[in-house]
Design an enzyme around this catalytic site. Structure first.
Site, PDB file in Angstrom:
ATOM      1  CG  HIS A   1      14.810 -35.101   3.246  1.00 39.88           C
ATOM      2  ND1 HIS A   1      15.355 -35.168   5.053  1.00 39.88           N
ATOM      3  CD2 HIS A   1      13.853 -34.711   2.862  1.00 39.88           C
ATOM      4  CE1 HIS A   1      13.434 -34.534   5.157  1.00 39.88           C
ATOM      5  NE2 HIS A   1      13.243 -34.870   4.118  1.00 39.88           N
TER       6      HIS A   1
ATOM      7  CD  GLU B   1      15.127 -31.591  -0.962  1.00 36.75           C
ATOM      8  OE1 GLU B   1      15.071 -32.125  -1.435  1.00 36.75           O
ATOM      9  OE2 GLU B   1      14.668 -30.197  -0.627  1.00 36.75           O
TER      10      GLU B   1
ATOM     11  CG  ASN C   1       8.983 -32.995  -6.084  1.00 29.87           C
ATOM     12  OD1 ASN C   1       8.322 -34.310  -5.312  1.00 29.87           O
ATOM     13  ND2 ASN C   1       9.660 -32.104  -4.739  1.00 29.87           N
TER      14      ASN C   1
ATOM     15  NE  ARG D   1      12.193 -35.638  -3.309  1.00 27.44           N
ATOM     16  CZ  ARG D   1      11.033 -35.811  -2.344  1.00 27.44           C
ATOM     17  NH1 ARG D   1       9.635 -35.096  -2.315  1.00 27.44           N
ATOM     18  NH2 ARG D   1      11.406 -36.062  -1.443  1.00 27.44           N
TER      19      ARG D   1
ATOM     20  NE  ARG E   1       6.635 -37.893   7.529  1.00 28.85           N
ATOM     21  CZ  ARG E   1       7.383 -37.705   6.612  1.00 28.85           C
ATOM     22  NH1 ARG E   1       8.501 -37.775   6.089  1.00 28.85           N
ATOM     23  NH2 ARG E   1       7.420 -36.969   5.272  1.00 28.85           N
TER      24      ARG E   1
END
Length: 397
Positions: free
Chosen positions: A177, A383, A9, A88, A238
């Site tokens: 996601h 994940e 990732n 990923r 964010r």
């Protein structure tokens, strides 16, 4: 031992890696490469709880980090057992609704999607090319964050802008996601003893990046993130949903460029911007208990906005059988879960304080009372395992 899967990732200056045995889900090695591209780059390996830091100054980039992983695997006697590499990849746009074996066409497609994920896809490509170079001959698989959300109906993903912008530029909501949502929805159904194909779930993936999704009968039907991971919930740094005219307002009043405003909304806002303290939820929770006004407000806004999205996702799913919390914050913050469930009490969710406190640090559990009309559950995400399983499936291991 069966063939192992290496999962990568990659960020622009970082690399997270893990080596898994998909037969028993065991993680044999994990690592984090940091400051890639800088002279003081390094990678930290973790094996059986023990950490080892390795200097990467001789080759301080993604290739150097992947090369250091190969050296570590050789030292452990595992290099010959790695059978494939899973990556990923943040955005596959509308091109992919499933994971795929990587070839030249797939690389070209990931490059084509760079405008949809300008911070992430270039870094993902660096990891792919590094793996192809260092682990020559092994199959590589791309697992897309956006793939799971390709089942969203047109009315859910379409922005209310001129349709020409969608046709010409692909301007629409994609969501992210997705790998986590796919894993967690299946795991939640298993945990609850239900059939995922006959279940209406609202899943909140809460971390430094946070989103929520409506999953109906095993498929994504709506999610909070949009064309980029900026839309939706309040996050660590964010802003989430905001009036688009803020761009003109800040440009006129602060003489900021579009790029500077985007940076402000992505990296200086959210929990950090509200609290004026930190983007780390743990710090904010601790300071809120000490009476820090900014921290108290940040937690309330985060929870309130999430609760509003939970209700809206229940609309998308046609009802709600279970609310699922996952991700670093979702799995560990009993404070935020309590706040959200209190806001959602009208939906028939009543928090069980003792069970909520127990469902932390990797512990799955139901956190609502037995008389609640809607169950809420904490399910740890994985994940890396999802990526590894897809990689094993597609590479024939």
């Amino acid at each position: 031992m069966s063939k192992l899967i290496l999962v990568l990732n990659c960020g622009s200056s970082s690399l997270k890696g893990a080596v898994l045995n998909t037969e028993n889900s065991e993680v044999l090695l994990s690592c984090l490469g940091e400051k890639l591209g800088l002279p003081d780059a390094y990678i930290t390996f973790k094996v059986d709880g023990q950490k080892e830091k390795v200097d990467l100054s001789a080759q301080p980039d993604h290739t150097g980090a992947v090369g250091a992983m190969l050296d570590k695997l050789k030292a452990m006697g595992l290099d010959s057992q790695v059978g494939a590499i899973g990556h990923r990849v943040v955005s596959g746009g509308e091109l992919y609704s499933d994971s795929v074996l990587i070839n030249d066409d797939v690389i070209a497609a990931i490059e084509k999607c760079i405008p949809l994920a300008p911070l992430h896809n270039p870094a993902n490509l660096l990891g792919i090319r590094a793996a192809q170079n260092i682990f020559e001959g092994l199959p590589n698989v791309a697992v897309f964050d956006t793939a799971f959300h390709q089942t969203m109906p047109e009315h859910a993903y379409t922005y209310a802008v001129p349709r020409k912008l969608y046709r010409d530029l692909g301007l629409r909501r994609y969501g992210f996601h997705g790998t986590s949502y796919r894993f967690v929805s299946e795991e939640a159904a298993r945990f609850l003893g239900k059939d995922v194909h006959n279940l209406r779930l609202v899943v909140a993936h809460l971390g430094n990046g946070a989103s929520v999704a409506a999953i109906k009968n095993g498929q994504s039907v709506d999610t909070s993130m949009g064309i980029t991971p900026l839309e939706g919930l309040v996050m660590g740094t964010r802003a989430g949903d905001i009036d688009a005219s803020v761009y003109e307002f800040l440009a006129d009043n602060l003489n900021l460029s579009v790029k500077e405003i985007t940076n402000l909304l992505n990296k200086q806002s959210g929990l950090l911007g509200i609290s004026e303290l930190s983007s780390d939820c743990r710090t904010i929770e601790e300071e809120s208990l000490n009476g820090h006004a900014g921290a108290i407000l940040a937690l309330e806004i985060f929870s309130y906005r999430l609760a509003k999205y939970v209700a809206s996702m229940a609309v998308a799913a046609g009802g709600i059988d279970a609310l699922v919390f996952t991700g670093g914050i979702g799995e560990n913050s009993d404070i935020i879960r309590t706040k959200v469930l209190n806001y959602c009490e009208f939906l028939g969710m009543n928090v069980d304080a003792e069970a909520n406190l127990a469902a932390r640090f990797g512990n799955a559990g139901i956190i609502t009372t037995a008389d609640s009309k809607v169950v809420s559950v904490v399910i740890p995400t994985n994940e890396e395992l999802m990526i590894a399983q897809d990689t094993a499936r597609l590479s024939g291991l």
